[in-house]
Design an enzyme around this catalytic site. Sequence first.
Site, PDB file in Angstrom:
ATOM      1  CB  SER A 189       8.059  -7.061   5.623  1.00  0.00           C
ATOM      2  OG  SER A 189       8.380  -8.417   5.848  1.00  0.00           O
ATOM      3  CE1 TYR A 201       4.786  -7.496  10.035  1.00  0.00           C
ATOM      4  CE2 TYR A 201       5.514  -9.191   8.486  1.00  0.00           C
ATOM      5  CZ  TYR A 201       5.773  -8.041   9.225  1.00  0.00           C
ATOM      6  OH  TYR A 201       7.005  -7.442   9.154  1.00  0.00           O
TER       7      TYR A 201
END
Length: 688
Positions: free
Chosen positions: A565, A578
């Site tokens: 990501s 995350y």
Amino acid sequence: MTDITLPNLWDASKAATMDEPGKLLYRSNLLGSDLRITNFGGGNTSAKVKARDPLTGEEVTVLWVKGSGGDIGSMKLDGFATLYMDKLAQLRAQYRSLDQEDAMVDALGHCIFNLNPRAPSIDTWLHGFVPKAHVDHVHSDAVIAIAACAEQVRLTEEIFGGEIGYLPWQRPGIDLGIKLGELAVSRPDLKGVVLGQHGLFTWADTAEDCYALTLEIINKAAVWLREHGKTPAFGGAIVEALAPAERASVARRLMPLIRGRISKGEMKAGHFTDAAPVLEFVNSAALADLAPMGTSCPDHFLRTKIKPLVVPHDVDEAGLDALLEGYRADYAAYYERCKHANSPAMRDPNAVIYLVPGVGMISFAKDKATARISAEFYLNAINVMRGASGVSVYQGLPEQEAFDIEYWLLEEAKLQRMPKPKSLAGRVAFITGGAGGIGSATADRLLREGCNVVLADIDQASLDEVVAGFGKKYGRDSVRGVLMNVTSEAAVTQAFEATVQAYGGVDIVVNNAGITTAAPVEDTTLAMWNKTMDILSTGYFLVGREGYRIMKTQGIGGSMVFISSKNGVAASPGASAYCTAKAAEIHLARCMALEGAPMGIRVNVVNPDAVLRGSKIWAGEWSQQRAASNKISVDQLEDHYRKRSLLQRSVFPEDIAEGVYFFASDLSNKSTGNFLNVDAGNAVSFTR
């Protein structure tokens, strides 16, 4: 006792609604639906039909016959070639000697009716000269068993009592077609012919009668063989079959070892079967004598090569190397013995069929479907050998005849006309989170390039739906689904075992399974932290490690792609768990790239940002949390992220799939340890 006869499936009321070509197709599909009648792609059917000539308007007779490369079980009407019967007769009148055979095949193009683009096959001649409206040619195991034994002439007469004639082996072509037609004319009492080493021809006046006759002859042969065959088959077992779980375990050990050693020039996909007839043969006293003889029917031979390779179940790597090298040397010697001055260059010298006593049969080919079909053809050959050796002495196709078919110039021309292999042909990909937006888009991209794909996901219902859709689009052989939780070491191991057993190994691993969590640091619970790390960090490690082990065993390199990501390189507030896990994925990829490089195992990363469409992650609380963080509504999120990007463009699952394909393919074969941002431009995540 089990009924071995074939049922008559003809529906007269259904057939009554069809014209003659429709009835031919109906008959063909019925015959091709049962592998006991004929193999996939094997056999052919025909009908001689009255039609209006589009040029003259006159009524002419047209031969409808299965075209080149078709399969009677699955073909449609456009699978038939159509030819003027009177022009076929004119070509026959020009034929003088065997050296005209190949030229006559080329001349078939001048006989095409109504500009039909379907190319006629070599067997057109065998249908055209039989003076009956309907003709079937099939490769029934029972009939070929008679045609492949030493006493084939006597047994044909004994079993069929004069209603079926006999012609000795001859390569298909106009000469054999003429002989078949002459026999049918001179013996009007005949209902068909057994072709030595090859198969069965039957004929009748109607489509229904021809279908029924074909079944009748096959059933008669099958019953006779059962009543007269020796028991136990193949002289009985001399090897005890391993337990089912042990057989599967041995196959999983051998398949990557074999695959790696035979895929240096062309990637191969594998297939494993331990069906009862296979075990009966590989465990038998007759294996050592029968296996080297190869197959008898040319259709069997073209799919399974000159002979199989027998591999002990406990062979070590050095022993396997010796067996494979011995097979290749033996194949090269066969080529040198049999080649002609104009023979094509020697093809891949590796075996297609691998027989493992106590375990079963492994096959390898350019794709999964071909590997499976090759195994089916060899199973037919086993049935033929059982029948023939049970009533007489089995005879394989003579070596020179086998070579002349394998390296037939017409066959070579057909191979040269085939499309160039796709960029991922023969490769196997394993994709986690496969039922989600990015996972399924990636699968679609790889499948389009000829890859075999295994989709792993924790959502069984979604997984089944996605796999079924791809199965319809690309063929069921190309895709598998496996239920898997990436946080379970046992589940990951089992999923890769299933992949190896299905395809023989793995070449591409896409670590894509995901979860999102958002909370300020002070509100991030240990449970939230651990769950995020378990899926995004530990899960990627478990999947990466298992794929790495298989690639190392194969010894032919491979590609791993981690879907990380933008947050792996650019921190965001309120998402510490995350962001940390995504950063861990990137660094894990770099570490694996270092260790994998000496073995050609490349590991790279694709970093998406804000891929909303089709995403399970964004369908949950994450979208609400991100919307709240940015003080907008959920339905404004996509527009918000689009405007935030430098290129002012939305990012879709297909965009990520393109990045994955780049790293998975040879386009990036000199790239490892890298990451690729697919985020429409985000300055904070620029490579530093």
